[in-house]
Write a protein that holds these residues in place. Structure first.
Motif, short mmCIF file in Angstrom:
data_model
loop_
_atom_site.label_atom_id
_atom_site.label_comp_id
_atom_site.label_asym_id
_atom_site.label_seq_id
_atom_site.Cartn_x
_atom_site.Cartn_y
_atom_site.Cartn_z
N LEU A 13 15.82 34.46 -27.52
CA LEU A 13 16.62 33.44 -27.32
C LEU A 13 17.46 33.14 -28.44
O LEU A 13 18.70 33.08 -28.62
N SER A 14 16.89 33.47 -29.80
CA SER A 14 17.40 32.98 -31.03
C SER A 14 18.21 34.00 -31.41
O SER A 14 19.36 33.78 -31.95
N SER A 15 18.21 35.27 -31.12
CA SER A 15 19.00 36.31 -31.31
C SER A 15 20.25 36.24 -30.69
O SER A 15 21.39 36.28 -31.28
N GLY A 16 20.33 35.72 -29.15
CA GLY A 16 21.38 35.52 -28.37
C GLY A 16 22.36 34.28 -29.06
O GLY A 16 23.44 34.33 -29.45
N ILE A 17 21.53 33.15 -29.45
CA ILE A 17 22.40 32.14 -30.06
C ILE A 17 22.81 32.38 -31.29
O ILE A 17 24.04 31.94 -31.66
N ALA A 18 22.20 33.22 -32.14
CA ALA A 18 22.72 33.54 -33.65
C ALA A 18 23.86 34.53 -33.41
O ALA A 18 25.04 34.26 -34.21
N TYR A 19 24.04 35.31 -32.30
CA TYR A 19 25.22 36.20 -32.08
C TYR A 19 26.14 35.28 -31.70
O TYR A 19 27.43 35.45 -32.19
N LEU A 20 25.95 34.45 -30.80
CA LEU A 20 27.21 33.41 -30.48
C LEU A 20 27.60 32.71 -31.61
O LEU A 20 28.71 32.32 -31.73
N LEU A 21 26.74 32.01 -32.49
CA LEU A 21 27.32 31.18 -33.38
C LEU A 21 27.90 31.85 -34.41
O LEU A 21 28.95 31.48 -34.89
N ALA A 22 27.38 33.20 -34.59
CA ALA A 22 28.04 34.09 -35.78
C ALA A 22 29.54 34.67 -35.17
O ALA A 22 30.73 34.28 -36.16
N SER A 23 29.39 34.80 -34.00
CA SER A 23 30.77 35.49 -33.34
C SER A 23 31.80 34.37 -33.47
O SER A 23 32.90 34.79 -33.52
N ARG A 24 31.67 33.24 -33.11
CA ARG A 24 32.49 31.94 -33.16
C ARG A 24 32.79 31.52 -34.39
O ARG A 24 34.13 30.87 -34.51
N LEU A 25 31.85 31.20 -35.22
CA LEU A 25 32.05 30.53 -36.55
C LEU A 25 32.22 31.23 -37.73
O LEU A 25 32.80 30.52 -38.56
N LYS A 43 27.78 35.62 -49.96
CA LYS A 43 28.29 34.39 -48.67
C LYS A 43 27.85 34.82 -47.36
O LYS A 43 27.57 34.21 -46.54
N GLU A 44 28.20 36.11 -47.00
CA GLU A 44 27.94 36.82 -45.78
C GLU A 44 26.45 36.60 -45.39
O GLU A 44 25.92 36.37 -44.35
N ALA A 45 25.54 36.93 -46.22
CA ALA A 45 24.38 36.97 -46.23
C ALA A 45 23.63 35.59 -46.01
O ALA A 45 22.77 35.33 -45.42
N ALA A 46 23.96 34.87 -46.71
CA ALA A 46 23.80 33.46 -46.73
C ALA A 46 24.27 32.76 -45.24
O ALA A 46 23.32 32.01 -44.70
N LEU A 47 25.30 33.05 -44.95
CA LEU A 47 25.77 32.48 -43.61
C LEU A 47 24.92 33.09 -42.46
O LEU A 47 24.55 32.10 -41.55
N LYS A 48 24.60 34.34 -42.57
CA LYS A 48 23.88 35.09 -41.52
C LYS A 48 22.37 34.68 -41.58
O LYS A 48 21.73 34.18 -40.29
N ALA A 49 21.80 33.98 -42.48
CA ALA A 49 20.49 33.56 -42.83
C ALA A 49 20.38 31.95 -42.30
O ALA A 49 19.48 31.88 -41.53
N ALA A 50 21.69 31.37 -42.58
CA ALA A 50 21.77 29.86 -41.96
C ALA A 50 21.85 30.06 -40.50
O ALA A 50 21.04 29.11 -39.76
N PHE A 51 22.68 30.81 -39.92
CA PHE A 51 22.54 31.16 -38.52
C PHE A 51 21.33 31.26 -37.76
O PHE A 51 20.86 31.10 -36.66
N LEU A 53 18.33 30.91 -39.02
CA LEU A 53 17.42 29.70 -39.12
C LEU A 53 17.72 28.38 -37.77
O LEU A 53 17.04 28.23 -37.44
N ALA A 54 18.91 28.36 -37.95
CA ALA A 54 19.27 27.39 -36.94
C ALA A 54 19.00 27.91 -35.45
O ALA A 54 18.67 26.99 -34.69
#
Length: 73
Positions: A13-25, A43-51, A53-54
Protein backbone atom coordinates in the motif's frame (compact mmCIF):
# COMPACT_ATOMS: atom_id res chain seq x y z
CA UNK A 1 -4.34 -10.68 10.50
CA UNK A 2 -0.88 -11.60 11.73
CA UNK A 3 2.07 -9.20 11.91
CA UNK A 4 3.78 -10.57 8.80
CA UNK A 5 0.66 -10.10 6.68
CA UNK A 6 0.21 -6.58 8.04
CA UNK A 7 3.80 -5.72 7.10
CA UNK A 8 3.27 -7.01 3.56
CA UNK A 9 0.04 -5.07 3.13
CA UNK A 10 1.64 -1.90 4.49
CA UNK A 11 4.60 -2.29 2.11
CA UNK A 12 2.39 -2.79 -0.92
CA UNK A 13 0.00 0.00 0.00
CA UNK A 14 2.80 2.44 0.82
CA UNK A 15 4.43 1.77 -2.54
CA UNK A 16 1.21 2.65 -4.32
CA UNK A 17 0.69 5.79 -2.25
CA UNK A 18 4.31 6.88 -2.80
CA UNK A 19 3.93 6.40 -6.54
CA UNK A 20 0.76 8.50 -6.62
CA UNK A 21 2.25 11.25 -4.47
CA UNK A 22 5.51 11.34 -6.40
CA UNK A 23 3.89 11.32 -9.80
CA UNK A 24 1.51 14.15 -8.95
CA UNK A 25 3.66 16.36 -6.75
CA UNK A 26 7.28 15.85 -7.78
CA UNK A 27 7.00 18.07 -10.83
CA UNK A 28 5.81 20.92 -8.62
CA UNK A 29 8.83 20.72 -6.34
CA UNK A 30 11.60 19.88 -8.81
CA UNK A 31 12.60 21.95 -11.81
CA UNK A 32 14.41 20.02 -14.52
CA UNK A 33 17.53 21.97 -15.45
CA UNK A 34 19.29 21.42 -18.76
CA UNK A 35 22.21 19.84 -16.91
CA UNK A 36 21.59 18.01 -13.68
CA UNK A 37 24.07 18.41 -10.89
CA UNK A 38 24.68 16.81 -7.53
CA UNK A 39 22.36 19.31 -5.86
CA UNK A 40 19.49 18.22 -8.13
CA UNK A 41 20.15 14.58 -7.25
CA UNK A 42 20.15 15.40 -3.53
CA UNK A 43 16.82 17.27 -3.86
CA UNK A 44 15.29 14.36 -5.75
CA UNK A 45 16.54 11.81 -3.21
CA UNK A 46 15.24 13.89 -0.29
CA UNK A 47 11.86 14.29 -1.95
CA UNK A 48 11.59 10.56 -2.63
CA UNK A 49 12.56 9.79 0.96
CA UNK A 50 9.89 12.17 2.25
CA UNK A 51 7.25 10.57 0.00
CA UNK A 52 8.33 7.11 1.16
CA UNK A 53 8.12 8.10 4.82
CA UNK A 54 4.74 9.77 4.45
CA UNK A 55 3.27 6.93 2.43
CA UNK A 56 4.45 4.30 4.92
CA UNK A 57 2.83 6.19 7.80
CA UNK A 58 -0.41 6.66 5.83
CA UNK A 59 -0.50 2.98 4.83
CA UNK A 60 0.17 1.88 8.40
CA UNK A 61 -2.68 4.01 9.72
CA UNK A 62 -5.06 2.67 7.06
CA UNK A 63 -4.14 -0.98 7.66
CA UNK A 64 -4.32 -0.71 11.44
CA UNK A 65 -7.74 0.98 11.29
CA UNK A 66 -9.06 -1.71 8.95
CA UNK A 67 -7.62 -4.49 11.11
CA UNK A 68 -8.95 -2.85 14.26
CA UNK A 69 -12.43 -2.44 12.87
CA UNK A 70 -12.71 -5.85 11.24
CA UNK A 71 -10.88 -8.13 13.63
CA UNK A 72 -11.26 -6.19 16.86
CA UNK A 73 -7.50 -5.97 17.37
Amino acid sequence: MDDETQKRVITILSSGIAYLLASRLADRFLDEPEERGIGDDVKEAALKAAFSLASTVIASIIVRRVVGSRWGA
